[in-house]
Design a protein around this motif. Sequence first.
Motif, PDB file in Angstrom:
ATOM      1  N   THR A   1      -0.774   1.060   2.812  1.00  0.00           N
ATOM      2  CA  THR A   1      -1.209  -0.052   3.647  1.00  0.00           C
ATOM      3  C   THR A   1      -1.587   0.463   5.044  1.00  0.00           C
ATOM      4  OG1 THR A   1       1.073  -0.481   4.359  1.00  0.00           O
ATOM      5  CG2 THR A   1       0.313  -1.619   2.385  1.00  0.00           C
TER       6      THR A   1
ATOM      7  N   ARG B   1       6.343  -4.766   5.834  1.00  0.00           N
ATOM      8  CA  ARG B   1       4.987  -4.199   5.753  1.00  0.00           C
ATOM      9  C   ARG B   1       4.396  -3.967   7.133  1.00  0.00           C
ATOM     10  NH1 ARG B   1      -0.101  -6.581   5.275  1.00  0.00           N
ATOM     11  NH2 ARG B   1       0.742  -8.629   4.772  1.00  0.00           N
TER      12      ARG B   1
ATOM     13  N   GLY C   1       6.317  -1.219   9.044  1.00  0.00           N
ATOM     14  CA  GLY C   1       6.090   0.073   8.402  1.00  0.00           C
ATOM     15  C   GLY C   1       4.752   0.659   8.828  1.00  0.00           C
ATOM     16  N   ASN C   2       3.709  -0.186   8.831  1.00  0.00           N
ATOM     17  CA  ASN C   2       2.392   0.273   9.286  1.00  0.00           C
ATOM     18  C   ASN C   2       2.461   0.773  10.727  1.00  0.00           C
ATOM     19  OD1 ASN C   2       1.331  -0.519   6.821  1.00  0.00           O
ATOM     20  ND2 ASN C   2       0.656  -2.513   7.571  1.00  0.00           N
TER      21      ASN C   2
ATOM     22  N   ARG D   1       4.561   4.174  11.027  1.00  0.00           N
ATOM     23  CA  ARG D   1       3.936   5.351  10.426  1.00  0.00           C
ATOM     24  C   ARG D   1       2.891   5.968  11.354  1.00  0.00           C
ATOM     25  NH1 ARG D   1       5.391   2.771   5.688  1.00  0.00           N
ATOM     26  NH2 ARG D   1       3.792   1.161   5.868  1.00  0.00           N
TER      27      ARG D   1
ATOM     28  N   GLN E   1       6.314   1.841   0.784  1.00  0.00           N
ATOM     29  CA  GLN E   1       5.241   0.913   1.116  1.00  0.00           C
ATOM     30  C   GLN E   1       4.924   0.031  -0.077  1.00  0.00           C
ATOM     31  OE1 GLN E   1       1.914   3.357   2.976  1.00  0.00           O
ATOM     32  NE2 GLN E   1       3.391   4.939   2.422  1.00  0.00           N
TER      33      GLN E   1
ATOM     34  N   SER F   1       2.803  -0.131  -5.121  1.00  0.00           N
ATOM     35  CA  SER F   1       3.804   0.345  -4.168  1.00  0.00           C
ATOM     36  C   SER F   1       3.956   1.850  -4.343  1.00  0.00           C
ATOM     37  CB  SER F   1       5.152  -0.345  -4.389  1.00  0.00           C
ATOM     38  OG  SER F   1       5.681  -0.036  -5.671  1.00  0.00           O
TER      39      SER F   1
END
Length: 492
Positions: free
Chosen positions: A284, A330, A333-334, A337, A441, A449
Amino acid sequence: MSGILSHAVYILVCLGIALSIPGGVLGAHGALVITLGAVGAWRYLWAATNFVRAQIYSRWAYPRWRGEAEQAYAQQESRAHAYFLVTSYKVEQAISMRVYRSVFAAAARSEGGATVVASVVDIADERLIRSIFGKFADVSGVKLIIDRIPGTGKRDALATALDTIAGELPSTRDIVLFVDGDTIVPVDIVARSAPFFTDRRIGALTTDEMSETTGSPLFRDWFSLRFNQRQMMMCSMALGRRVLTLTGRMSVIRADLATDKSFIDQVGSDFIDHWRLGRVNFLTGDDKSTWYWLLRHGFQMAYLPDVQSISMETQPRAGFIDSATTLMIRWFGNMLRTNGRAMALSPRQIGLFTWWSILDQRVSMWTTLAGPIAVVLTALFVDPAILPAYFAWVMATRYVSCWLLASFRGPFPITYPFLLYFGQILGSVIKSYVVFRIDRQKWTRQATSIGTSVGISGQARAMSSIYMHALALGWLITAVLLLSRSALNPLI
């Protein structure tokens, strides 16, 4: 309960709790109050700084910038050709119809002509798009291209569509509009955005957003609050000619940059090499990849607070907390990262305020948790009377914060202060969880995933994540204990 009455009840309850605090409680826990005050002062000063910057940008800097950009654009002999890149996957037909009607209407209004590249997986979507396009009366200046690809993910869809646009040989004055299949674009988006690219330092821009949200009333209020917070933060960041994300729902990028081979490669296949988790391929967060590419190459970014897209949001799970948790895992996490590699860039290259804001994304998850941890420890082991004092403080400060946000959007429902605190605490908990598991992810709409623990090496990574997470929380609790040691003597 009416809005005015609910606000009156909220204020009375807050005052009632404050008046119920036994005398001398705050004085008896001076060290705790100083600790919370110091952390709170840091957070509130940061919030106040962003509020002031946002007001300066939206009221003075942006109107002047827009005027200068439109004047420069009017002097150009030719107009920008607009490439609309729309990705659709498992979007309800009723939503797709509204989205593509808005795209074709906006494309028809583009003075320099337009090309719509629709990336789809299902043949039914292709038929629907062609049907909608065929019913438009005046699309003589609009070219429709449909890319049908296997359902291998949004990144593949974007890379394929960008390759298609590159084959159209766009000029340096043209623009590419990235549009999600659930986002309605403004009919005048090309005329409102193209002038900013007369400044060759500007590589991209994004716009204000509103949502049409289905689900529980609480979920709808939560989403609305998040967009209010987004408006303030985007305006604050844009004062320094940067933003912290190029929103995937709709952003505009210079065509010569969007069709650069290295840009397409990064969108199609992005990754980081982590010291503990190894190669982490991004599933993602394509909007973070585009943002980082532009940031790393030194381009500025604009935010248009007076141009608004509408995103169709659906509650992904049955329960509100489950839905909020799923989405925040989500989103954060984006962010995390890409956050580390962005912070590694020089403040001279990206701007000191931008760099500091990226650093704050890492720090805020821990400072936000410090206060609740100190209060819970005090209440459990020293004096439960500290709880009403903390509740009153939280209610008062979040209420004031919501009124500051209201200066951008107007009056708010009384659920906002509770949802604001909920988002801050649960968000920090989720960030502290995700930061040690950035390899995990999952798409919300798709079943795809990666990062699940498979095999011995996967189990070892999972165990190391648990250990690192527990160690970090242990250090946080230790720091809270040491800073509040006189108030928490029974524990230390």
